[in-house]
Design a protein around this motif. Structure first.
Motif, short mmCIF file in Angstrom:
data_model
loop_
_atom_site.label_atom_id
_atom_site.label_comp_id
_atom_site.label_asym_id
_atom_site.label_seq_id
_atom_site.Cartn_x
_atom_site.Cartn_y
_atom_site.Cartn_z
N LEU A 166 0.82 -1.20 0.00
CA LEU A 166 0.00 0.00 0.00
C LEU A 166 0.86 1.26 0.00
N ASP A 167 1.93 1.24 0.79
CA ASP A 167 2.78 2.43 0.91
C ASP A 167 3.45 2.77 -0.42
N ILE A 168 3.87 1.74 -1.16
CA ILE A 168 4.50 1.99 -2.46
C ILE A 168 3.48 2.59 -3.43
N LEU A 169 2.29 2.03 -3.49
CA LEU A 169 1.25 2.59 -4.35
C LEU A 169 0.93 4.03 -3.96
N HIS A 170 0.81 4.27 -2.66
CA HIS A 170 0.48 5.62 -2.18
C HIS A 170 1.56 6.61 -2.60
N THR A 171 2.82 6.21 -2.44
CA THR A 171 3.92 7.11 -2.78
C THR A 171 3.92 7.46 -4.27
N ILE A 172 3.69 6.46 -5.12
CA ILE A 172 3.70 6.69 -6.56
C ILE A 172 2.52 7.57 -6.98
N PHE A 173 1.31 7.24 -6.50
CA PHE A 173 0.12 7.94 -7.00
C PHE A 173 -0.04 9.32 -6.38
N THR A 174 0.52 9.59 -5.21
CA THR A 174 0.40 10.93 -4.63
C THR A 174 1.19 11.96 -5.41
N LYS A 175 2.08 11.55 -6.27
CA LYS A 175 2.78 12.51 -7.11
C LYS A 175 1.88 13.10 -8.19
N PHE A 176 0.68 12.53 -8.35
CA PHE A 176 -0.24 13.00 -9.37
C PHE A 176 -1.53 13.54 -8.76
N GLY A 177 -1.61 13.59 -7.45
CA GLY A 177 -2.81 14.09 -6.80
C GLY A 177 -2.91 13.56 -5.38
N ILE A 178 -4.13 13.49 -4.89
CA ILE A 178 -4.37 13.10 -3.51
C ILE A 178 -5.01 11.71 -3.49
N VAL A 179 -4.37 10.78 -2.82
CA VAL A 179 -4.92 9.43 -2.66
C VAL A 179 -5.77 9.42 -1.39
N LEU A 180 -7.07 9.17 -1.56
CA LEU A 180 -7.98 9.15 -0.43
C LEU A 180 -8.12 7.76 0.18
N LYS A 181 -8.29 6.75 -0.68
CA LYS A 181 -8.52 5.39 -0.19
C LYS A 181 -7.88 4.39 -1.15
N THR A 182 -7.47 3.26 -0.61
CA THR A 182 -6.89 2.19 -1.43
C THR A 182 -7.34 0.84 -0.90
N ILE A 183 -7.72 -0.04 -1.79
CA ILE A 183 -8.04 -1.43 -1.45
C ILE A 183 -7.21 -2.33 -2.36
N THR A 184 -6.51 -3.30 -1.79
CA THR A 184 -5.73 -4.25 -2.59
C THR A 184 -6.34 -5.64 -2.48
N PHE A 185 -6.17 -6.43 -3.52
CA PHE A 185 -6.72 -7.78 -3.54
C PHE A 185 -6.04 -8.56 -4.65
N THR A 186 -6.31 -9.86 -4.70
CA THR A 186 -5.81 -10.68 -5.80
C THR A 186 -6.99 -11.29 -6.55
N LYS A 187 -6.83 -11.36 -7.85
CA LYS A 187 -7.84 -12.01 -8.69
C LYS A 187 -7.11 -12.71 -9.81
N ASN A 188 -7.42 -13.98 -10.01
CA ASN A 188 -6.74 -14.79 -11.02
C ASN A 188 -5.23 -14.74 -10.84
N ASN A 189 -4.80 -14.82 -9.59
CA ASN A 189 -3.37 -14.82 -9.24
C ASN A 189 -2.66 -13.53 -9.65
#
Length: 520
Positions: A166-189
């Motif tokens: 989550l922290d890596i995704l937050h760091t990358i995407f906050t360079k383009f705006g404000i990250v309010l919420k994140t949900i991670t999951f797996t689907k089809n591996n």
């Protein structure tokens, strides 16, 4: 009232140059001048927070996020020339909680420790300048949660050699705006994430800039599209999901995230198993590199900055990236009558590869610990600052030293400095090692592995009882080479790990001990 009027309190005395007040016993040596470590008893509670020692390039988003970790932020004033800021919280109770928590565990931005205290001002009165209008817009965007069309991105990570957090995704995407919420999951591996940005413009910018880019080493390719959801309903703040606008959500340990019907239809079922959140060495280093500098957008690339081009090669061209930032820790409040460099090596080695350890000759309750890179140093601070170690509460911060120097021959008669560069006990030497997936905070439950078949439960319990009270034990049903053992408290578990990791159990087996998030 003009902006400058707020620098003077009701008493007429200036507060800008006051030393920060952090209620930690002993002094903190992080390269800055010595600071007082006692809270002033006459300090009045205010909903306005004074923040000092900001990095010169700190953004409004980063400062606001400090406050959002505790509650709603109603106003902000940045004093970039003084490396300071004022945050106005919604209530005095929220402000008091922030000051108290930050006194025990000071927050950092790009590895600089922030000094947090109450302001003399009861509220912020700012002007209507374009800069303040921008601040208010950022405040509103960061604290709105209702969402809208194209606010939510669906992210798929292909060719994932290393786990993504989550922290890596937050760091990358906050360079383009404000990250309010994140949900991670797996689907089809496949590892996937839903990311709700502040508005549709921010999500579109992130999608156009990041879609098709590699996160590091020519792998972990981002595939991004707009989600059908307009907003995310996050119920737990843990390593699988996060609502950055709320800090009151439970962790939901061992719980599966329940999702709204529309979310279930996207996943193709009523529930989905969630990806564990390891903190891989190289991937987390990318996050640290991104946090170290202001990035500018560039066509055909994720992020670009001349000062960090080498570190970001993993993002834009798949090259190997070097370490960045300070990797030396200043560890104080050690039990000088007990602690040895080897014990420090064992404990800090849970969170990174320790290169050198130096116990100071004049202050044997203090040590310098050099980690393999700055990310591992930050992990050690996060998990070990405040942990009780042989009866003392550890204080762990970044040191002003760039590396630990080895003493000249004959100068270290007490062997207080040790070099572990080539130690075979390093846990993170191999990229993609399973150890990256098993980094957890200190807990009373320990994970044991590499146990030979002839070693019994009674032997292990008796061995661990030399350093604490064993209250639970079980072998893994599918693999008897592994087991969980529970001590009566975290301090005993820490002691057991330090004393028994790498214990020789047979001619070919040495015990491996790490902290576990599982329960017995």
């Amino acid at each position: 009232m003009k902006t400058m009027d707020m620098f003077t309190g009701s008493s007429g005395s200036k507060r800008i140059n006051e030393d920060p007040c952090i209620p930690i016993s002993g002094s903190i040596n992080n390269g800055a001048k010595k600071i007082r470590t006692d809270r002033r008893l006459d300090e009045e509670v205010s909903k306005v927070i004074h923040i000092r020692n900001l990095p010169a390039d700190a953004t409004e988003n980063e400062v606001i996020q400090l406050g959002l970790n505790f509650g709603k932020v109603t106003n902000l004033l940045m004093l970039k020339g003084k490396n300071q800021a004022f945050l106005e919280m919604e209530s005095e109770e929220i402000a008091q909680q922030m000051v108290e928590d930050c006194s025990v565990s000071p927050p950092t931005i790009r590895q600089r420790i922030m000094y947090i205290q109450f302001s003399n001002h009861k509220e912020l009165k700012t002007d209507n300048s374009p800069n303040q209008q921008k601040v208010q817009a950022v405040l509103q965007a960061m604290q709105q949660t209702e969402g809208g069309p194209n606010h939510v991105l669906r992210v798929v990570v292909e060719n994932m050699l290393y786990p993504i957090t989550l922290d890596i995704l937050h760091t990358i995407f906050t360079k383009f705006g404000i990250v309010l919420k994140t949900i991670t999951f797996t689907k089809n591996n496949q590892f996937q994430a839903l990311i709700q940005m502040g508005d549709a413009v921010q999500s579109q910018t992130a999608k156009l800039s990041l879609d098709g880019q590699n996160i590091y080493n020519g792998c972990c390719t981002l595939r991004i599209e707009f989600s059908k959801l307009e907003a995310l309903n996050v119920k737990y703040n843990n390593d699988k999901s996060r609502d950055y606008t709320r800090n009151d959500l439970p962790s939901g340990e061992n719980a599966i995230l329940s999702t709204p019907t529309s979310f279930q239809s996207i996943l193709g079922g009523t529930s989905s198993s969630l990806m564990p959140s390891p903190v891989p060495n190289h991937a987390a280093t990318i996050a640290a590199a991104l946090q170290q500098s202001q990035m500018s957008l560039s066509s055909g690339s994720v992020l670009k900055s001349a000062s960090v081009a080498a570190q970001l090669a993993a993002l834009v061209s798949g090259q190997q990236m070097p370490n960045s930032g300070n990797s030396v820790l200043h560890v104080s409040n050690l039990n000088e009558g007990v602690i040895t460099p080897q014990m420090i090596f064992m404990l800090f080695g849970v969170y990174g590869d320790v290169i050198r350890v130096k116990i100071l000759y004049q202050r044997k309750n203090t040590s310098l610990v050099q980690m393999s890179d700055s990310t591992q140093a930050q992990l050690a601070i996060k998990h070990l600052n405040g942990v009780k170690f042989f009866g003392r509460m550890l204080q762990v911060v970044l040191s002003r030293h760039a590396q630990v120097q080895m003493p000249k021959d004959g100068q270290d008669v007490e062997n207080l400095t040790q070099d572990y560069t080539n130690s075979n006990l390093h846990r993170f030497k191999k990229p993609g090692s399973k150890n990256f997936q098993n980094i957890f905070p200190p807990s009373e439950v320990l994970h044991l592995s590499n146990i030979p078949a002839e070693v019994s439960e009674e032997f292990l319990k008796e061995t661990f009882s030399n350093y604490g009270t064993v209250v639970g034990f079980k072998f893994f049903q599918k693999d008897r080479r592994m087991a969980l053992i529970q001590l009566s408290n975290v301090e005993e578990a820490v002691k057991c790990l330090v004393m028994l990791h790498n214990l020789k159990l047979s001619d070919t087996n040495h015990l491996r001990v790490s902290f576990s998030k599982s329960l017995i």
